[in-house]
Scaffold this motif. Structure first.
Motif, short mmCIF file in Angstrom:
data_model
loop_
_atom_site.label_atom_id
_atom_site.label_comp_id
_atom_site.label_asym_id
_atom_site.label_seq_id
_atom_site.Cartn_x
_atom_site.Cartn_y
_atom_site.Cartn_z
N SER A 220 0.82 -1.22 0.00
CA SER A 220 0.00 0.00 0.00
C SER A 220 0.85 1.27 0.00
O SER A 220 0.31 2.37 0.10
N GLY A 221 2.17 1.11 -0.04
CA GLY A 221 3.05 2.25 -0.24
C GLY A 221 3.52 2.96 1.00
O GLY A 221 3.92 4.13 0.93
N TYR A 222 3.47 2.30 2.16
CA TYR A 222 3.98 2.96 3.35
C TYR A 222 4.53 1.93 4.33
O TYR A 222 4.31 0.73 4.18
#
Length: 315
Positions: free
Chosen positions: A294-296
Motif C-alpha cells: 500500500s506504499g507505506y
C-alpha cells in the motif's frame, strides 16, 4: 481403570504447548508421568508433582498416554521406534491421545500399530497456544473410536473449554487443516481492512476496537489485535507453518473436488511474506507486507490493547 477412578496419565512431549497442557492435568489432580527427549525441559513439571521417565516405553503401563510432538517422524519415534511407548511386549497403554502435528497417513499408520498392541488411538489436534491454554480457552477436535473418546473426554475437558468429537479415523486431522486454512484467510482479510482504515486516517487501535466490539469481532480478531497495533510479532504461529497448512488444505480440496480460490490467493500472499524474510516471526507480519503493497511503512502505535485472554476463574 474403574469408571470412578482417575486414570494414570503419561505425557510425551513438553515443548511450549505440551508443558502448558500437562500442567493443567497436574493442576486437576491427575497422576502424571512425563517423558521429553530433552529431560531438562520436563523438569519444571517434576517440580509441580510429575514423575519423569527416561524413555517413552516407561509409560507403557499408564492408562492413557498423551503425545504432543512436532512432526510425523517424531510421532513414529516415540511410539514404534526404539524404546517407543508401543514396544514393550508385555504391556501397552489402554488409550493413546495424540495432539501432534502429523499427516493423516502417519496418523493412520500409528493407529494400526496401536491396535495391533490392543491400544486405542485418538487423533486430538488442538487450537490455541500457551496463553490460550492458561486462559482456559483451548479447543480440541477428536476422531477415533467413540468409546475411547467417551472414556477420556473428562481429561480433554480439563485442557480447555471446547472438545468436539468429529468422527472416526483421521477426520480430526482434516478438521484442523480446515481450521488453519480459515485462520490464514481471516488474518489476511483482517490486515487488508486494517490497512485500508489506517490509510484513510483511522488508527489501527481505534479501528480494531470498533471491529472487535461489532458482530464481526471474535476471540481471534481480539487476540491478534495487540500484534497488529503494537507490532509485537513474537511467534505464536509462523508464516512457514501457516503456508504448510494452507498447502495441505488446498491438496485436500483437490482430492475431494472442492475449489478453494480464496484460500489459494491467501496462500500466495503468505508465500510472498516468506519470500520477504518473515519466516521466524508471527504470521501477523502479513500486516507489514500489506502496508508495503500500500506504499507505506507501518509503525507501532504503543497503545495498550486487551487481547481478551484473561484467565478464566473457576468456581
Amino acid at each position: 481403570m474403574a469408571p470412578t477412578e482417575k486414570p494414570t496419565i503419561g505425557w510425551i512431549g513438553t515443548g511450549r504447548m505440551g508443558a502448558a497442557l500437562a500442567t493443567r492435568l497436574l493442576d486437576a489432580g491427575y497422576d502424571l508421568a512425563v517423558y521429553n527427549r530433552t529431560r531438562s525441559k520436563a523438569e519444571p513439571l517434576a517440580a509441580k508433582g510429575a514423575t519423569l521417565v527416561d524413555r517413552p516405553v516407561d509409560l507403557a503401563d499408564r492408562d492413557v498416554v498423551f503425545i504432543m510432538v512436532s512432526a510425523s517422524r517424531d510421532l513414529e519415534a516415540v511410539t514404534t521406534g526404539e524404546g517407543g511407548v508401543l514396544t514393550d511386549p508385555s504391556v501397552a497403554p489402554r488409550i493413546i491421545v495424540d495432539s501432534s502435528t502429523v499427516s493423516p497417513e502417519t496418523s493412520a499408520e500409528i493407529r494400526a500399530a496401536a491396535a495391533a498392541r490392543g491400544s486405542e488411538f485418538l487423533a486430538t489436534p488442538v487450537s490455541g497456544n500457551p496463553k490460550v491454554i492458561s486462559s482456559g480457552k483451548l479447543t480440541v477436535a477428536v476422531s477415533g473410536p467413540r468409546e475411547a473418546f467417551d472414556r477420556v473426554e473428562p481429561l480433554l475437558r480439563a485442557l480447555g473449554r471446547g472438545v468436539t468429537y468429529v468422527g472416526d479415523g483421521e477426520l480430526a486431522r482434516l478438521v484442523k487443516i480446515a481450521h488453519n486454512v480459515f485462520l490464514g484467510v481471516v488474518i489476511q482479510s483482517l490486515v487488508e481492512v486494517t490497512v485500508l482504515a489506517e490509510r484513510g486516517g483511522v488508527s489501527r487501535a481505534v479501528f480494531l476496537e470498533f471491529l472487535n466490539d461489532s458482530v464481526m469481532g471474535s476471540a481471534y480478531t481480539r487476540y491478534k489485535s495487540p500484534a497488529l497495533v503494537n507490532l509485537d510479532f513474537h511467534a505464536t504461529f509462523t508464516n512457514v507453518l501457516l503456508n504448510k497448512d494452507i498447502e495441505l488444505g488446498l491438496a485436500a480440496g483437490r482430492q475431494l473436488g472442492v475449489p478453494m480460490p480464496i484460500a489459494s490467493a491467501t496462500g500466495m500472499l503468505v508465500a510472498e511474506a516468506i519470500g520477504a524474510g518473515y519466516t521466524d516471526e508471527d504470521f501477523a507480519t502479513l500486516l507489514l507486507e500489506q502496508a508495503r503493497r500500500s506504499g507505506y511503512q507501518v509503525v507501532s502505535e504503543n497503545t495498550p490493547v486487551d487481547d481478551g485472554l484473561a484467565p478464566e476463574t473457576r468456581s
